[in-house]
Every structure is written in C-alpha cells, then in structure tokens.
Design an enzyme around this catalytic site. Structure first.
Site, short mmCIF file in Angstrom:
data_model
loop_
_atom_site.label_atom_id
_atom_site.label_comp_id
_atom_site.label_asym_id
_atom_site.label_seq_id
_atom_site.Cartn_x
_atom_site.Cartn_y
_atom_site.Cartn_z
N ILE A 282 0.82 -1.21 0.00
CA ILE A 282 0.00 0.00 0.00
C ILE A 282 0.86 1.26 0.00
O ILE A 282 0.44 2.33 0.46
CB ILE A 282 -0.98 0.00 1.19
CG1 ILE A 282 -0.24 -0.13 2.52
CG2 ILE A 282 -1.97 -1.13 1.05
CD1 ILE A 282 -1.15 0.00 3.74
N ARG B 216 14.21 -5.80 13.40
CA ARG B 216 15.23 -5.74 12.35
C ARG B 216 14.69 -4.95 11.16
O ARG B 216 13.58 -5.20 10.69
CB ARG B 216 15.60 -7.16 11.92
CG ARG B 216 16.82 -7.22 11.01
CD ARG B 216 17.11 -8.67 10.65
NE ARG B 216 18.30 -8.78 9.83
CZ ARG B 216 18.66 -9.89 9.18
NH1 ARG B 216 17.88 -10.98 9.27
NH2 ARG B 216 19.74 -9.93 8.47
N ILE B 217 15.45 -4.02 10.69
CA ILE B 217 15.03 -3.17 9.58
C ILE B 217 15.46 -3.84 8.27
O ILE B 217 16.65 -4.05 8.02
CB ILE B 217 15.64 -1.77 9.69
CG1 ILE B 217 15.23 -1.12 11.01
CG2 ILE B 217 15.22 -0.91 8.51
CD1 ILE B 217 13.74 -0.99 11.23
N ASN C 141 14.73 -2.90 4.90
CA ASN C 141 15.20 -1.97 3.87
C ASN C 141 15.27 -0.58 4.46
O ASN C 141 14.25 0.10 4.60
CB ASN C 141 14.26 -1.99 2.66
CG ASN C 141 14.76 -1.12 1.52
OD1 ASN C 141 15.80 -0.47 1.61
ND2 ASN C 141 14.03 -1.10 0.42
N PRO C 142 16.44 -0.09 4.83
CA PRO C 142 16.55 1.21 5.48
C PRO C 142 15.95 2.35 4.67
O PRO C 142 15.43 3.31 5.24
CB PRO C 142 18.06 1.39 5.67
CG PRO C 142 18.62 0.02 5.65
CD PRO C 142 17.76 -0.77 4.71
N THR D 220 13.26 2.46 2.48
CA THR D 220 11.80 2.58 2.60
C THR D 220 11.36 2.63 4.06
O THR D 220 10.33 3.22 4.37
CB THR D 220 11.10 1.42 1.88
OG1 THR D 220 11.65 0.17 2.33
CG2 THR D 220 11.29 1.53 0.37
N GLY E 232 7.83 -4.45 12.80
CA GLY E 232 6.83 -3.66 12.07
C GLY E 232 7.00 -2.18 12.32
O GLY E 232 7.20 -1.75 13.45
N GLY F 117 5.08 0.38 10.20
CA GLY F 117 4.14 1.19 9.44
C GLY F 117 3.41 2.24 10.25
O GLY F 117 2.98 3.25 9.71
N GLU F 118 3.26 2.04 11.56
CA GLU F 118 2.41 2.92 12.34
C GLU F 118 3.11 3.64 13.48
O GLU F 118 2.67 4.72 13.90
CB GLU F 118 1.22 2.13 12.87
CG GLU F 118 0.25 1.81 11.74
CD GLU F 118 -0.62 0.61 12.01
OE1 GLU F 118 -1.83 0.78 12.14
OE2 GLU F 118 -0.09 -0.51 12.06
#
Length: 709
Positions: A470, A593-594, A596-597, A599, A666, A668-669
């Site tokens: 998204i 764990r990140i 893709n730094p 994005t 996660g 996203g928020e």
C-alpha cells in the site's frame, strides 16, 4: 525435458541494505496499473448516490427520468438490488454492515449509499446520478460527541474494554503530585492519494474483482460470504495500491460493482469521489480522554487511570482503543483503563494509522509531561523511572523493550541536555521557541500466511503471496527477505503479490504485514533450498513449495511484543498570529530488524509528518444542522504540506526479535505515535500554556495567550 540450473549460492546479505523499490520504474512511468485503470471491452461505469439527510427512511427513488437519460443502463437501490447474506463471521470477525448496500430503506447517516447509477461512460453515470431524485422521511438525529454522555458504555473491542487493579482513589490521595486532565482529538480522515476503486466482472459463475485494498484474502472472504459463494469462485486482485492507512477493506463501492456486474452481465467499475470517501470509507473517531496520574515525591507512579470515549455509528460498533497505550507503557500500584463508545448518527469509524495508539499517546504522553513539570523532573527522566519490566496489564515479559535506548540516543542527537526546562524563556525575534518529547509504542504482531516459492529453469525464483503493498515498499522488502533466505542476489527473485489466488495471507494492517509475509516466505525458501540441495533437475514448470505459518505463530503469545520509540520536536510560536511552526523533529525507534533502510526511513518520516498534521492541521468538523461535514474535500480538510515540514529525521536502535525468523517487528504505524504529543509539549515549553485539544489552531493559541512563567 528437464533443465539443470545453478543452485542457490551464498550472496552478500540483502537485508539491512538500502534498495530502491523494485516496482519504482513502473510507477513513475505509468506502467503500473491501479484498480481504476485496467481497460476492459464493454466496460460500464457505476456512480453512487448518497443520502442528503442524516437519519430517516427512503420514501421513493424516482428512476424513470434517469433511465431515459443517454447511456444509462440501470439504477440499483433497495427496491431492486440482490439480497445479501450478513449473518456470518468474516476473516476479521463480524461483518461491517456498512458494506451491505441497498438492503433496506433506512438512512443511518448523511452520505449513506442509497443508489448506484450505471452508464456507458463515467460522465453519463455522474450526470444521471446527480439527477436522481430520492425522497426521504427525515427523523431527528444526534452527531455530537461530548464527555459524560449517559448513553456511553464500555466495550470489548480487539482488547478488553476495562482493565483495573488496586485502589485508584486511595493511591491518588496519597500521591505527592497529581494530574487530572481531559484531552480531545477530532474526527480525522485517511486522505490517501488513490481514491477507492473496484472493477467487477463475472464469467461462468466466477467473480473477478480488480480492487484497491489492503488484503486480497480479506476482500475475497467478505465477498464470498455476502454473495453466498464458494471462496474458490472469487478472485480478488490488488497489484498496486496508492495508500490505504486502514480504510481499504470491504466497502460499499466494491459490493455495488459486483451487484451491477452480475445484473448487467458485463464488467462494471465504481470509483469513489473524494467527497464520497469522507462518508463511505471510514475515519478516525473523535475522542474525549481523561487521564489521572499520581506520583510519589520521586516521580514514581502510584496511580494511573486512562479513560477514552469514542463515537461509533448506529450501523457498526467500532472501538478506537485509545486507552491501549497505558496498558503497555507505564505501571502503577493502582492502574485502570477503559475504552468506551457512544452510538451516534454518523458514518462508521474504522482503523486509521495507529488506531488507538495515535490519539491515546497524545493524551497519555501530554499528561506525563504535565506530571514532570509538577514534579520538577526532566520529562525523559520521569519516563525512565516508570519504565516497567513486564506488561502492566498482561504481566508478560517484554520480548525486547528498548525505550530507554531510544530516549538516550534521541536526547544525545537532539541536544536535549542543554534544554532550559522553564517554559516561555527562549525567544527568536518575535517568536517563542520550545522543545518537547514523548514516548511511542505499537504492538508487534503477526498473522497466519501462506506463500509459494518456485525455482525456475532459468535460475530465477518466483515468490507468490497475497500480500498488499500500500505504498510501504512491501514488494521490495519481500524480495530482500527471499533473496537472503535463498542465499542469492535480489535480482534473481521476482515477487508477485496482491492476488487471492495465491492463497490466504495476512492483511497490510496493524504493522503486521511484512512480518507475517516474511515469515511465510522464509519458511518456503528454507524448504526449497533443502530440495534443491538434493541435486534434482528442475523441470520446465519449475519446482514449487508452499509454506503455511499458522502453527508456527503460537510461540509469539508467550511475551508482550511491541515496537517502541522516542519522539522529539522543536517549535516556534508566533504569539501575534497564533502560528505554530515545527522547526525540526527527531524520532528514534526500536522496531525490530530493519529490512530496507531506504523505505523504512520513509515510513517513519511519513508517520512523523502525519503527527505534525495531527497536531496542527487535521480536523473534520460536522455541521449540526445537516449532520454532514464542512469542507469534505482536500481543500476544506487541511493536512500538512511540504512547507510545514522543514526537517524531520528518523533512525533506529538495534532491536531484533529473536523468536521471529527474520527478526521483524513492524514500522508502518509507530512513526505517528507520540508525535503530536511531542509537538504539543513543545508548544507548552514555548508558551507556558497547555493545549489539550487537537489541532492546536492559531485561534486556540491566540485565545490562550502565553503565561508569565
């Protein structure tokens, strides 16, 4: 015929290195097609007609004149639409009746869908829809949320409605410092770039839906239930999505398109207008929150109460669980939280980025700042003194809680140590300067998902999973996850997503998407590597394995899992105009764990930017005379622009989850959580005046003035 291809070879780890989006070229060149862009022969266009009254019944729908207009094919309404099944348990629980359109003559709120006009072109459909005469019998309505309503009630949403322990009143009475304050947040809307759109077609009893959604499996399941279909007869595709933020689930336009396509036996597309989205696709409910805190002389909490009241519709009970952050962030001898709702004649609220946590953190973290000022403690020090080792309500140990590390790193980089704690001291020209901070948290969950992975004869690998990108960069993240799990370079991996035919998978929501999908992809990759290691030749159609994580997720329930963060903001307030400018923001997060730094940083900065918008701009206002919104568009509904965001920086500390195969939590928020509170706390530091109602508009600054502190 068989082909022998090179086996997976060890490659430099892709996870943790910056990668541009694998579909980026397609998006910027226009090759990526969204739900409203796919060409079909014989495509018809539907246009929804929505109610102009806030409550009542439809007396009549005058279809005759409209059916005689050029290009008009049909008018669907409650008198002729197919009947739907609404008594079922869907993928995410009980169904939302908001999507069950044209089933009765009742109008529960302004903007309720009352008809669909279908025509040969969208222009013809719109002209006819705007010409349709619908008559109503109006009824009294109530759209106003206020504290202390006698019809409010506590409710169990996706978490308990009420939690409590200890004697709250006794601990408050014994406390050296007490805060008792009410905080409010307004109605807010998702306002993503891509409007909701769906194209439906039937063929041999099977439904194919091209859609913009956050979970193809979710929409497939809901449509199968509503239309009493075998899920195998429903295919939902959502390859590219221009933003969702919680609103893109099952909605009225999809169901209306499916109905019309079945009746007309031809493809039908329904695209919502921006105005229609303000009443048909959900919103964040306004909240009224009361926070009571009591602390001893050292600033340690003896009492904590967080009560939140939100508005829901008469159609569907939705809880905005704003009391949730208090159940995770801070403990006390007496601890009480409550989520309450009141039913009003308004559109149904829904999930919106960091549901519960975003408004809840504003109230809780503002109250913590007020307590720090009363106790004479640095706001960071107060939070660290109350950093619990176990979940205050669950009692479970944390699977990593690096909040202190976030605050220490953030304070160092922000220059917090040199801060004068007194409010209203710093000035620059005619402006007052202030800095503020707040904590952030968001649950780190995972949902069952399936994934298939194919070793192709040409040496490449294809991942198929019903994930949804998204705008988060999920395709790219899954490409890196698969590459590392297979031990190959990312350019040998193709990821296909957004198709319910790929099997059930978790939605893109609750910051669980990438974690859930990566788990399934990793499991499939490990099995495929084992098969390839045996040296079998790869046939022309490849070697495919399938993984299902349903059983594996059980281990996560034994600990409290959250991402954490520390937000910092500096503001300049003009006391002559009331203007608040955010000069800089910094967020430091512990979010697993990140992958893709590149994005990931974009997601965190995006959330923080939304926090600026939440603190200073966003406010949907309902007209009591009509029950509808003032300015239901992106001219009347204000959001932050580039000019409002001069310097926003996001970074993270090391925080892998050892019980997740990729270590993801996660992101996203969590970027929005606490951001508005940090800004509000900075405004207090600049002016000496507390603002407990969002947004902090210029008129509120002017009305409050500045203290002499």
């Amino acid at each position: 015929m068989t082909t022998t291809t090179p086996r997976p070879t060890t490659a430099a780890g892709a996870i943790g290195t910056a990668h541009t989006r694998v579909e980026g070229h397609d998006k910027v060149t226009g090759a990526a097609r969204y739900a409203g862009e796919f060409p079909f022969p014989d495509l018809a266009h539907g246009w929804l007609v929505v109610s102009t009254v806030a409550r009542g019944r439809i007396r009549s729908v005058d279809t005759g004149p409209v059916l005689a207009m050029p290009g008009v094919l049909a008018v669907l309404h409650h008198g002729n639409a197919p009947r739907l099944t609404t008594d079922y348990v869907g993928m995410l629980g009980v169904p939302d009746p908001t999507a069950a359109v044209f089933q009765h003559d009742r109008v529960p709120h302004a903007g309720w869908p009352v008809a669909l006009v279908v025509a040969e072109t969208p222009e013809q459909a719109r002209e006819a829809a705007e010409s349709l005469t619908v008559s109503y019998d109006e009824e009294p309505y109530d759209t106003t949320l206020t504290a202390g309503r006698p019809d409010a009630y506590a409710v169990d949403g996706h978490m308990p409605g009420v939690t409590e322990k200890g004697d709250l009143e006794a601990e408050l009475a014994a406390s050296a410092f007490v805060v008792d304050a009410e905080y409010t947040t307004p109605e807010e809307h998702h306002a993503m770039m891509e409007p909701h759109a769906a194209t439906a077609r039937w063929e041999d009893g099977r439904l194919d839906l091209l859609d913009s959604n956050q979970g193809a499996t979710w929409v497939q399941s809901e449509l199968a239930n509503l239309f009493t279909l075998d899920p195998a007869a429903v295919r939902v595709r959502s390859e590219h999505v221009g933003g969702g933020f919680g609103s893109k689930g099952i909605r009225a336009h999809q169901v209306a398109a499916v109905m019309a396509a079945r009746i007309l036996d031809r493809p039908v597309r329904v695209v919502l207008t921006r105005r229609q989205m303000f009443s048909l696709t959900g919103h964040r409910s306004p909240t009224v929150q009361r926070v009571r805190l009591g602390a001893d002389a050292d600033g340690r909490l003896r009492a904590l109460e967080h009560r939140s009241l939100n508005r829901t519709s008469t159609v569907y009970e939705f809880v905005e669980p704003a009391a949730g952050p208090a159940r995770v962030m801070y403990d006390a001898d007496a601890h009480r939280t409550a989520n309450e709702v009141v039913r009003l004649d308004v559109p149904s609220p829904t999930w919106m980025r960091a549901p519960g946590e975003a408004p809840g953190a504003f109230a809780l973290e503002s109250a913590l700042d007020e307590l720090a000022a009363k106790a004479g403690l640095d706001p960071i020090e107060l939070r660290l003194r109350n950093d619990p080792e176990r979940g205050p309500v669950s009692g479970l140990p944390f699977a990593g809680r690096h909040l202190a590390a976030c605050f220490r790193e953030g304070a160092r980089r922000f220059g917090w140590a040199g801060r004068d704690p007194r409010p209203g001291i710093r000035r620059e020209g005619g402006r007052l300067l202030g800095t503020g901070t707040a904590a952030a948290s968001f649950p780190a969950g995972a949902g069952p998902s399936t994934a298939t992975l194919t070793a192709e004869p040409d040496g490449t690998f294809t991942v198929r999973i019903a994930a949804a990108d998204i705008g988060t960069g999920a395709r790219t993240a899954l490409t890196l996850v698969a590459a590392d799990a297979l031990r190959v370079a990312p350019d040998r991996v193709r990821v296909r997503i957004g198709d319910s035919a790929f099997g059930p998978a978790m939605i893109a929501g609750g910051s669980t998407g990438t974690r859930s999908w990566s788990w399934a992809v990793t499991a499939a990759a490990e099995e495929l590597r084992e098969r390839l290691a045996l040296g079998a030749d790869i046939p022309p159609d490849g070697i495919t394995v399938r993984a299902d994580t349903t059983e594996a997720l059980g281990a996560l329930a034994q600990k409290e899992r959250h991402s954490f963060g520390a937000q910092f903001a500096e503001v300049a307030v003009d006391p002559a105009t009331g203007e608040v400018r955010v000069r800089r923001m910094l967020g430091i997060f512990a979010a697993g764990r990140i992958v893709n730094p590149l994005t990931a940083r974009s997601q965190l900065v995006g959330g923080m930017t939304w926090g600026i918008s939440m603190a200073l701009h966003e406010e949907a206002v309902r007209d009591r005379a009509s029950g509808g919104l003032y300015g239901a568009d992106l001219a009347g509904y204000h959001i932050a622009s580039h000019a409002d965001v001069p310097a926003v920086e996001a970074d993270w500390v090391d925080d892998p989850d050892p019980e997740d195969p990729v270590g993801i939590k996660g992101i996203g928020e969590i970027g929005i959580v606490g951001a508005a509170a940090a800004i509000a706390n900075a405004v207090w530091h600049a002016t000496g005046v507390r603002h407990r109602d969002l947004p902090i508009r210029p008129d509120r600054i002017l009305g409050a003035g500045a203290s002499d502190a």
